[in-house]
Design a protein around this motif. Structure first.
Motif, PDB file in Angstrom:
ATOM      1  N   UNK A  30       0.843  -1.192   0.000  1.00  0.00           N
ATOM      2  CA  UNK A  30       0.000   0.000   0.000  1.00  0.00           C
ATOM      3  C   UNK A  30       0.875   1.239   0.000  1.00  0.00           C
ATOM      4  N   UNK A  31       0.497   2.228  -0.832  1.00  0.00           N
ATOM      5  CA  UNK A  31       1.305   3.437  -0.962  1.00  0.00           C
ATOM      6  C   UNK A  31       0.400   4.640  -1.136  1.00  0.00           C
ATOM      7  N   UNK A  32       0.775   5.748  -0.499  1.00  0.00           N
ATOM      8  CA  UNK A  32       0.027   6.977  -0.678  1.00  0.00           C
ATOM      9  C   UNK A  32      -1.151   7.094   0.278  1.00  0.00           C
ATOM     10  N   UNK A  33      -1.862   8.222   0.178  1.00  0.00           N
ATOM     11  CA  UNK A  33      -3.003   8.520   1.049  1.00  0.00           C
ATOM     12  C   UNK A  33      -4.234   8.816   0.191  1.00  0.00           C
ATOM     13  N   UNK A  34      -4.591   7.871  -0.650  1.00  0.00           N
ATOM     14  CA  UNK A  34      -5.663   8.082  -1.626  1.00  0.00           C
ATOM     15  C   UNK A  34      -6.968   8.541  -0.987  1.00  0.00           C
ATOM     16  N   UNK A  35      -7.432   7.819   0.003  1.00  0.00           N
ATOM     17  CA  UNK A  35      -8.734   8.138   0.608  1.00  0.00           C
ATOM     18  C   UNK A  35      -8.732   9.513   1.260  1.00  0.00           C
ATOM     19  N   UNK A  36      -7.597   9.885   1.855  1.00  0.00           N
ATOM     20  CA  UNK A  36      -7.519  11.170   2.541  1.00  0.00           C
ATOM     21  C   UNK A  36      -7.431  12.341   1.561  1.00  0.00           C
ATOM     22  N   UNK A  37      -6.805  12.130   0.398  1.00  0.00           N
ATOM     23  CA  UNK A  37      -6.610  13.206  -0.563  1.00  0.00           C
ATOM     24  C   UNK A  37      -7.810  13.411  -1.479  1.00  0.00           C
ATOM     25  N   UNK A  38      -8.541  12.361  -1.775  1.00  0.00           N
ATOM     26  CA  UNK A  38      -9.594  12.425  -2.791  1.00  0.00           C
ATOM     27  C   UNK A  38     -10.621  13.530  -2.547  1.00  0.00           C
ATOM     28  N   UNK A  39     -11.044  13.812  -1.309  1.00  0.00           N
ATOM     29  CA  UNK A  39     -12.045  14.875  -1.127  1.00  0.00           C
ATOM     30  C   UNK A  39     -11.566  16.273  -1.504  1.00  0.00           C
ATOM     31  N   UNK A  40     -10.244  16.464  -1.618  1.00  0.00           N
ATOM     32  CA  UNK A  40      -9.715  17.811  -1.805  1.00  0.00           C
ATOM     33  C   UNK A  40      -9.230  18.096  -3.226  1.00  0.00           C
ATOM     34  N   UNK A  41      -9.118  17.080  -4.072  1.00  0.00           N
ATOM     35  CA  UNK A  41      -8.553  17.283  -5.403  1.00  0.00           C
ATOM     36  C   UNK A  41      -9.644  17.321  -6.463  1.00  0.00           C
ATOM     37  N   UNK A  42      -9.298  17.898  -7.617  1.00  0.00           N
ATOM     38  CA  UNK A  42     -10.242  17.921  -8.729  1.00  0.00           C
ATOM     39  C   UNK A  42      -9.847  16.945  -9.829  1.00  0.00           C
ATOM     40  N   UNK A  43      -8.632  16.429  -9.791  1.00  0.00           N
ATOM     41  CA  UNK A  43      -8.237  15.402 -10.753  1.00  0.00           C
ATOM     42  C   UNK A  43      -7.229  14.458 -10.123  1.00  0.00           C
ATOM     43  N   UNK A  44      -7.194  13.237 -10.657  1.00  0.00           N
ATOM     44  CA  UNK A  44      -6.269  12.222 -10.156  1.00  0.00           C
ATOM     45  C   UNK A  44      -5.495  11.623 -11.330  1.00  0.00           C
ATOM     46  N   UNK A  45      -4.273  11.196 -11.034  1.00  0.00           N
ATOM     47  CA  UNK A  45      -3.406  10.552 -12.019  1.00  0.00           C
ATOM     48  C   UNK A  45      -3.205   9.107 -11.571  1.00  0.00           C
ATOM     49  N   UNK A  46      -3.809   8.172 -12.267  1.00  0.00           N
ATOM     50  CA  UNK A  46      -3.848   6.784 -11.804  1.00  0.00           C
ATOM     51  C   UNK A  46      -2.740   5.956 -12.450  1.00  0.00           C
ATOM     52  N   UNK A  47      -1.960   5.274 -11.608  1.00  0.00           N
ATOM     53  CA  UNK A  47      -0.877   4.417 -12.081  1.00  0.00           C
ATOM     54  C   UNK A  47      -1.439   3.328 -12.992  1.00  0.00           C
ATOM     55  N   UNK A  48      -0.666   2.987 -14.006  1.00  0.00           N
ATOM     56  CA  UNK A  48      -1.168   2.129 -15.087  1.00  0.00           C
ATOM     57  C   UNK A  48      -0.528   0.745 -15.128  1.00  0.00           C
ATOM     58  N   UNK A  49       0.154   0.339 -14.042  1.00  0.00           N
ATOM     59  CA  UNK A  49       0.641  -1.030 -13.987  1.00  0.00           C
ATOM     60  C   UNK A  49       2.118  -1.228 -14.219  1.00  0.00           C
ATOM     61  N   UNK A  50       2.845  -0.171 -14.609  1.00  0.00           N
ATOM     62  CA  UNK A  50       4.281  -0.333 -14.830  1.00  0.00           C
ATOM     63  C   UNK A  50       5.074  -0.018 -13.565  1.00  0.00           C
ATOM     64  N   UNK A  51       5.075   1.261 -13.140  1.00  0.00           N
ATOM     65  CA  UNK A  51       5.817   1.598 -11.926  1.00  0.00           C
ATOM     66  C   UNK A  51       5.045   1.195 -10.680  1.00  0.00           C
ATOM     67  N   UNK A  52       3.736   1.124 -10.801  1.00  0.00           N
ATOM     68  CA  UNK A  52       2.856   0.753  -9.689  1.00  0.00           C
ATOM     69  C   UNK A  52       1.486   0.442 -10.267  1.00  0.00           C
ATOM     70  N   UNK A  53       0.598  -0.059  -9.397  1.00  0.00           N
ATOM     71  CA  UNK A  53      -0.733  -0.421  -9.856  1.00  0.00           C
ATOM     72  C   UNK A  53      -0.781  -1.842 -10.384  1.00  0.00           C
ATOM     73  N   UNK A  54      -1.953  -2.419 -10.311  1.00  0.00           N
ATOM     74  CA  UNK A  54      -2.232  -3.733 -10.894  1.00  0.00           C
ATOM     75  C   UNK A  54      -3.705  -3.725 -11.284  1.00  0.00           C
ATOM     76  N   UNK A  55      -4.195  -4.747 -11.969  1.00  0.00           N
ATOM     77  CA  UNK A  55      -5.591  -4.691 -12.419  1.00  0.00           C
ATOM     78  C   UNK A  55      -6.603  -4.405 -11.319  1.00  0.00           C
TER      79      UNK A  55
END
Length: 269
Positions: A30-55
């Motif tokens: 687990x990495x980052x603070x997704x749930x805590x940040x989401x209410x405050x941002x207007x856009x997100x950049x989602x990892x696509x499986x290379x450096x991080x992320x999986x299906x």
């Protein structure tokens, strides 16, 4: 990267996009603070499986972003999980094109399945900086985005080669600035290895952001001021105070009468 000293009128707009990197966990990690940040941002950049992320992570991140109403961007990186995409690799322009196109398609499949729409593309980590200074890599990256969907915004650092290549191909682009990083007189970010590279105080981060939006300038670590324009502000999600900074920035910008929303068609800045 030299500072972009082209003469621009001070920005009259009073709006900004707040973006954060998102969905960078994978497997048992687990990495980052997704749930805590989401209410405050207007856009997100989602990892696509290379450096991080999986299906699984990609699907969950997309669904949460769609539910929150955040604009969704692809965050392609180098194929380097061990280094979290932050180590520079000797890739060719063709590899940059192929890596980018591959990751765009992977993330967009989840976006479409969730009833959303991809809005932008922001390279991650080392790829971000490599494409920011190399015309060949920037051209390959932008060409891949253009081949996939020419309506997608390119997010790139203010004054970078990446934005110039987006202009050449006529893609919409957003000039990115950083709230919690300091700048040098040449317009580049102060390296993290040097003292004073990060703003530790949320008020300092807010003040810097408002200066860029309202005054079109930023105070450098040397104490001088240089022109700077931002369409989107990056909020780093990997620091211990990330959520505190995000909440403070959100409140402060709104209180200053600055609308928070994703970029709309504006190819210059």
């Amino acid at each position: 990267m030299a500072a972009n000293t082209t003469n621009h009128a001070l920005p009259e707009k009073r709006f900004i996009d707040l973006n954060c990197d998102f969905g960078e966990s994978y497997g048992a990690y687990s990495f980052g603070q997704d749930d805590e940040l989401l209410p405050y941002v207007s856009s997100v950049n989602i990892a696509c499986g290379f450096h991080a992320g999986d299906p699984l992570t990609m699907r969950e991140a997309v669904e949460r972003a769609v539910q929150a109403g955040a604009a969704i961007g692809a965050h392609p990186g180098l194929p380097d999980r061990m280094g979290f995409g932050r180590r520079e690799l000797a890739i060719t322009p063709q590899e940059a094109y192929d890596y980018t196109l591959y990751q765009l398609g992977a993330l967009d499949s989840f976006v479409r399945a969730a009833g959303g729409r991809l809005s932008h593309v922001k390279p991650h980590g080392a790829l971000y900086h490599m494409a920011g200074r190399s015309e060949e890599l920037a051209e390959a990256f932008v060409r891949a985005v253009h081949a996939y969907d020419a309506s997608l915004f390119i997010y790139g650092q203010w004054g970078s080669t990446l934005l110039g290549e987006a202009d050449k191909l006529g893609l919409p682009r957003a000039s990115e600035v950083f709230a919690d990083r300091t700048y040098r007189a040449d317009g580049t970010l102060t390296p993290r290895t040097q003292p004073g590279a990060l703003h530790r105080d949320a008020d300092a981060a807010l003040s810097q952001t408002i200066d860029i939006i309202v005054k079109g300038r930023v105070r450098t670590i040397e104490g001088t001021e240089i022109p700077m324009h931002g369409d989107t502000v990056c909020l780093h999600g990997d620091g211990p105070q990330a959520a505190v900074f995000a909440a403070h920035l959100h409140r402060g910008l709104v209180a200053a009468g600055i609308e928070l929303r994703p970029p709309r068609v504006s190819k210059r800045g």
